[in-house]
Each structure stands twice: as structure tokens, then as C-alpha cells.
Write a protein that holds these residues in place. Structure first.
Motif, PDB file in Angstrom:
ATOM      1  N   LEU A 134       0.811  -1.200   0.000  1.00 33.36           N
ATOM      2  CA  LEU A 134       0.000   0.000   0.000  1.00 33.36           C
ATOM      3  C   LEU A 134       0.856   1.267   0.000  1.00 33.36           C
ATOM      4  O   LEU A 134       1.963   1.272   0.547  1.00 33.36           O
ATOM      5  CB  LEU A 134      -0.911   0.014   1.237  1.00 33.36           C
ATOM      6  N   PRO A 135       0.353   2.349  -0.559  1.00 33.32           N
ATOM      7  CA  PRO A 135       1.071   3.628  -0.535  1.00 33.32           C
ATOM      8  C   PRO A 135       0.811   4.376   0.775  1.00 33.32           C
ATOM      9  O   PRO A 135       0.726   5.604   0.802  1.00 33.32           O
ATOM     10  CB  PRO A 135       0.481   4.377  -1.737  1.00 33.32           C
ATOM     11  N   LEU A 136       0.671   3.635   1.864  1.00 36.00           N
ATOM     12  CA  LEU A 136       0.411   4.181   3.188  1.00 36.00           C
ATOM     13  C   LEU A 136       1.203   3.383   4.211  1.00 36.00           C
ATOM     14  O   LEU A 136       1.306   2.157   4.096  1.00 36.00           O
ATOM     15  CB  LEU A 136      -1.083   4.101   3.530  1.00 36.00           C
ATOM     16  N   ASP A 137       1.750   4.063   5.217  1.00 33.87           N
ATOM     17  CA  ASP A 137       2.517   3.343   6.227  1.00 33.87           C
ATOM     18  C   ASP A 137       1.623   2.879   7.364  1.00 33.87           C
ATOM     19  O   ASP A 137       0.409   3.141   7.379  1.00 33.87           O
ATOM     20  CB  ASP A 137       3.670   4.206   6.755  1.00 33.87           C
ATOM     21  N   ARG A 138       2.211   2.179   8.322  1.00 31.81           N
ATOM     22  CA  ARG A 138       1.428   1.594   9.425  1.00 31.81           C
ATOM     23  C   ARG A 138       0.749   2.656  10.281  1.00 31.81           C
ATOM     24  O   ARG A 138      -0.338   2.415  10.822  1.00 31.81           O
ATOM     25  CB  ARG A 138       2.321   0.693  10.272  1.00 31.81           C
ATOM     26  N   ASP A 139       1.385   3.812  10.439  1.00 26.09           N
ATOM     27  CA  ASP A 139       0.779   4.864  11.252  1.00 26.09           C
ATOM     28  C   ASP A 139      -0.519   5.362  10.625  1.00 26.09           C
ATOM     29  O   ASP A 139      -1.531   5.540  11.318  1.00 26.09           O
ATOM     30  CB  ASP A 139       1.758   6.032  11.424  1.00 26.09           C
ATOM     31  N   ALA A 140      -0.498   5.592   9.313  1.00 21.46           N
ATOM     32  CA  ALA A 140      -1.704   6.066   8.630  1.00 21.46           C
ATOM     33  C   ALA A 140      -2.818   5.029   8.708  1.00 21.46           C
ATOM     34  O   ALA A 140      -3.985   5.372   8.945  1.00 21.46           O
ATOM     35  CB  ALA A 140      -1.377   6.386   7.171  1.00 21.46           C
ATOM     36  N   LEU A 141      -2.479   3.771   8.525  1.00 21.21           N
ATOM     37  CA  LEU A 141      -3.483   2.709   8.588  1.00 21.21           C
ATOM     38  C   LEU A 141      -4.031   2.562  10.005  1.00 21.21           C
ATOM     39  O   LEU A 141      -5.238   2.371  10.201  1.00 21.21           O
ATOM     40  CB  LEU A 141      -2.866   1.384   8.127  1.00 21.21           C
ATOM     41  N   SER A 142      -3.164   2.648  10.990  1.00 24.63           N
ATOM     42  CA  SER A 142      -3.582   2.485  12.384  1.00 24.63           C
ATOM     43  C   SER A 142      -4.534   3.593  12.811  1.00 24.63           C
ATOM     44  O   SER A 142      -5.556   3.347  13.454  1.00 24.63           O
ATOM     45  CB  SER A 142      -2.350   2.468  13.297  1.00 24.63           C
ATOM     46  N   VAL A 143      -4.200   4.834  12.440  1.00 29.61           N
ATOM     47  CA  VAL A 143      -5.055   5.963  12.790  1.00 29.61           C
ATOM     48  C   VAL A 143      -6.414   5.840  12.107  1.00 29.61           C
ATOM     49  O   VAL A 143      -7.461   6.044  12.728  1.00 29.61           O
ATOM     50  CB  VAL A 143      -4.377   7.297  12.407  1.00 29.61           C
ATOM     51  N   ALA A 144      -6.405   5.498  10.830  1.00 28.03           N
ATOM     52  CA  ALA A 144      -7.653   5.420  10.067  1.00 28.03           C
ATOM     53  C   ALA A 144      -8.577   4.326  10.583  1.00 28.03           C
ATOM     54  O   ALA A 144      -9.798   4.495  10.607  1.00 28.03           O
ATOM     55  CB  ALA A 144      -7.338   5.182   8.598  1.00 28.03           C
ATOM     56  N   LEU A 145      -7.995   3.204  11.010  1.00 25.47           N
ATOM     57  CA  LEU A 145      -8.806   2.063  11.443  1.00 25.47           C
ATOM     58  C   LEU A 145      -9.004   2.014  12.955  1.00 25.47           C
ATOM     59  O   LEU A 145      -9.731   1.151  13.459  1.00 25.47           O
ATOM     60  CB  LEU A 145      -8.165   0.760  10.958  1.00 25.47           C
ATOM     61  N   GLY A 146      -8.345   2.908  13.666  1.00 22.93           N
ATOM     62  CA  GLY A 146      -8.513   2.941  15.115  1.00 22.93           C
ATOM     63  C   GLY A 146      -7.941   1.736  15.818  1.00 22.93           C
ATOM     64  O   GLY A 146      -8.434   1.322  16.873  1.00 22.93           O
ATOM     65  N   ARG A 147      -6.900   1.162  15.260  1.00 17.80           N
ATOM     66  CA  ARG A 147      -6.240  -0.005  15.848  1.00 17.80           C
ATOM     67  C   ARG A 147      -4.748   0.264  15.998  1.00 17.80           C
ATOM     68  O   ARG A 147      -4.195   1.125  15.319  1.00 17.80           O
ATOM     69  CB  ARG A 147      -6.445  -1.245  14.962  1.00 17.80           C
ATOM     70  N   ASP A 148      -4.103  -0.487  16.869  1.00 18.03           N
ATOM     71  CA  ASP A 148      -2.665  -0.323  17.075  1.00 18.03           C
ATOM     72  C   ASP A 148      -1.863  -1.138  16.075  1.00 18.03           C
ATOM     73  O   ASP A 148      -2.178  -2.298  15.810  1.00 18.03           O
ATOM     74  CB  ASP A 148      -2.267  -0.757  18.491  1.00 18.03           C
ATOM     75  N   ASN A 149      -0.850  -0.506  15.513  1.00 15.89           N
ATOM     76  CA  ASN A 149       0.146  -1.191  14.696  1.00 15.89           C
ATOM     77  C   ASN A 149      -0.454  -2.048  13.580  1.00 15.89           C
ATOM     78  O   ASN A 149      -0.222  -3.254  13.487  1.00 15.89           O
ATOM     79  CB  ASN A 149       1.051  -2.066  15.583  1.00 15.89           C
ATOM     80  N   VAL A 150      -1.224  -1.421  12.706  1.00 18.04           N
ATOM     81  CA  VAL A 150      -1.794  -2.121  11.548  1.00 18.04           C
ATOM     82  C   VAL A 150      -0.739  -2.171  10.446  1.00 18.04           C
ATOM     83  O   VAL A 150      -0.440  -1.155   9.823  1.00 18.04           O
ATOM     84  CB  VAL A 150      -3.068  -1.427  11.040  1.00 18.04           C
ATOM     85  N   VAL A 151      -0.180  -3.341  10.222  1.00 20.99           N
ATOM     86  CA  VAL A 151       0.894  -3.509   9.241  1.00 20.99           C
ATOM     87  C   VAL A 151       0.429  -4.337   8.048  1.00 20.99           C
ATOM     88  O   VAL A 151       0.822  -4.083   6.917  1.00 20.99           O
ATOM     89  CB  VAL A 151       2.127  -4.175   9.884  1.00 20.99           C
ATOM     90  N   HIS A 152      -0.395  -5.344   8.310  1.00 22.10           N
ATOM     91  CA  HIS A 152      -0.888  -6.234   7.258  1.00 22.10           C
ATOM     92  C   HIS A 152      -2.412  -6.296   7.344  1.00 22.10           C
ATOM     93  O   HIS A 152      -2.994  -6.195   8.421  1.00 22.10           O
ATOM     94  CB  HIS A 152      -0.306  -7.638   7.422  1.00 22.10           C
TER      95      HIS A 152
END
Length: 247
Positions: A185-203
Motif C-alpha cells: 500500500l502507498p500508506l505506512d502503518r501509522d496512517a493505517l492504524s489511525v484510520a482504522l482505530g487499531r494499534d500497529n496495523v501492518v498487514h
């Protein structure tokens, strides 16, 4: 939002020229013409711009503003160049039949932000309906059981972590040795974590083909805009595969 005079207010699903007919009983694929290049492409591959009543040009990534607006198929870098040399202003003036437009200097960034927001909102919706699978261990187990239709990795995911989940995904799909890989994805784990409201979303994994199709549509548009190459449908070669933004 302003509507170009040659476009009807309620014709957002109207086609530019003739729509390409899909084989079999599938619906025709709507097309739009890029105001910068003149190329006619699938609507899903272009970004829609619209003008407010005061003439402010803004991205309409959700395609909900009245009228069909102006469509661009160019990457961010190409739009930035067109904005610098005045071609974007001229193209928009012709599209809206008025020179009374305000084009923000940060329009290219606004477009990127809007496309990212649409993509992340889509992920959030899939999570709420239970189609999004998170957590490395859960993804690995579900993947080996053949329960993941599409696999995604944050841009800053470790190569080792990607390889392990890619391998588990291929096992579940019975495609070992194929070279299939999850999407980066063209987004890092911080962006994904904030958007989904979860900690450390990497996969992330999607549990069915319908959910995968809904997510891939805004993802392909975002990657195209960022100038990133789109993988083939198997995910092979990941971001090094040939670009193809049509579903």
C-alpha cells in the motif's frame, strides 16, 4: 458545484462517446475524457474535479457533486507540471466554460488527500462488516485455510513479514511457486492504524472477492495518481508489474 454547459446536471453516469461493451451480459463500462490529455479511459481510472459556486476548484473523489465536472487521468507529477505551465488552468476554463476559477496551489495535494481518504474509508467500512482481517497471526492462519481473497502490506512493513504472509496466502490459494504477492500500500502503518482505530496495523486481509473488488477500485486510482505501477490481478511482481487501472 458548477456544471459545464455541455453536461446535464443529472447525467453523472452518462458516457463520453460510446462506452466499451464488456463481453457477455456485463454492463457497459462508462468512460470519461481527460481534460489534459484528451484520452478517453475508464471512469475508474480518472479523478473528478468540480467547481464550487464561487469558482473554487476542488477534488470530488466520491463523485457526488452535481454534474459530471472535469476529469483528469494524469498522475500527480503531471498535474503539478500542468499547473505550473498554465495548461491545467486553460483545460479547466474550457471544461467549465469560464475563466472565473480559483485553482488552489495545493490542489495536487488535496487530490492525493481525498483519494487516500476514500480508500481508508472503504477499509473502515469493510472492517465494520467483518470483511477485513487484521493481526499477523490471524491473517496467517486464515490465509493458509484459503480464507483470504486479497492481502495487503503497509509501505513500511518488513520484507520478512511480507514474505511469510505471502507464502501463507499462496498455500491457501494452492498457488505455491507462482510468485503471487500481496499488495504494498502507498500508506505506512501509522496512517493505517489511525484510520482504522487499531494499534500497529501492518498487514490486512480481505475475506471475500466482493470486498477485495470494492477496496481495489479506490486503491488502483490512488496508486495511478501517485505514479505507482499497478500489479496484475494475481499480485505477481507487486509494484513492478505493468500499470493497468481498468478493472
Amino acid at each position: 458545484m458548477r456544471t459545464p454547459p455541455n453536461e446535464r446536471l443529472t447525467s453523472d453516469i452518462a458516457e463520453t462517446g460510446k462506452a466499451r461493451k464488456a463481453s457477455g451480459p456485463q454492463k457497459a463500462c462508462p468512460e470519461r475524457r481527460c481534460i489534459l490529455t484528451g484520452a478517453t479511459e475508464s471512469r475508474d481510472a480518472l479523478v473528478r474535479l468540480a467547481a464550487s459556486p464561487s469558482g473554487l476548484v476542488l477534488p470530488d473523489a466520491q463523485e457526488k457533486a452535481p454534474g459530471r465536472g472535469a476529469w483528469v487521468c494524469s498522475s500527480r507529477s503531471a498535474i503539478e507540471e500542468a499547473q505550473t505551465n498554465g495548461k491545467l488552468k486553460g483545460a479547466l476554463a474550457r471544461a467549465f466554460k469560464t475563466g472565473d476559477l480559483e485553482i488552489p496551489e495545493e490542489l495536487p495535494q488535496k487530490i492525493e488527500d481525498a483519494l487516500k481518504r476514500v480508500f481508508l474509508d472503504r477499509l473502515g467500512l469493510e472492517m465494520r462488516v467483518g470483511a477485513l482481517i487484521l493481526g499477523t497471526q490471524r491473517i496467517a492462519e486464515t490465509a493458509r485455510a484459503g480464507g483470504i481473497s486479497a492481502l495487503f502490506h503497509a509501505s513500511d512493513a518488513s520484507e520478512d513479514g511480507r514474505k511469510k504472509l505471502d507464502q501463507a496466502w499462496r498455500v491457501g490459494r494452492e498457488t505455491e511457486g507462482s510468485g503471487e504477492r500481496g499488495w504494498t500500500l502507498p500508506l505506512d502503518r501509522d496512517a493505517l492504524s489511525v484510520a482504522l482505530g487499531r494499534d500497529n496495523v501492518v498487514h490486512l486481509g480481505l475475506a471475500n472477492d466482493a470486498a477485495a473488488a470494492r477496496v481495489l477500485k479506490p486503491l488502483k486510482r490512488l496508486m495511478h495518481y501517485l505514479g505507482q505501477e499497478i500489479p496484475d490481478e494475481s499480485g505477481r511482481a507487486n509494484s513492478r508489474a505493468a500499470t493497468d487501472t481498468n478493472d
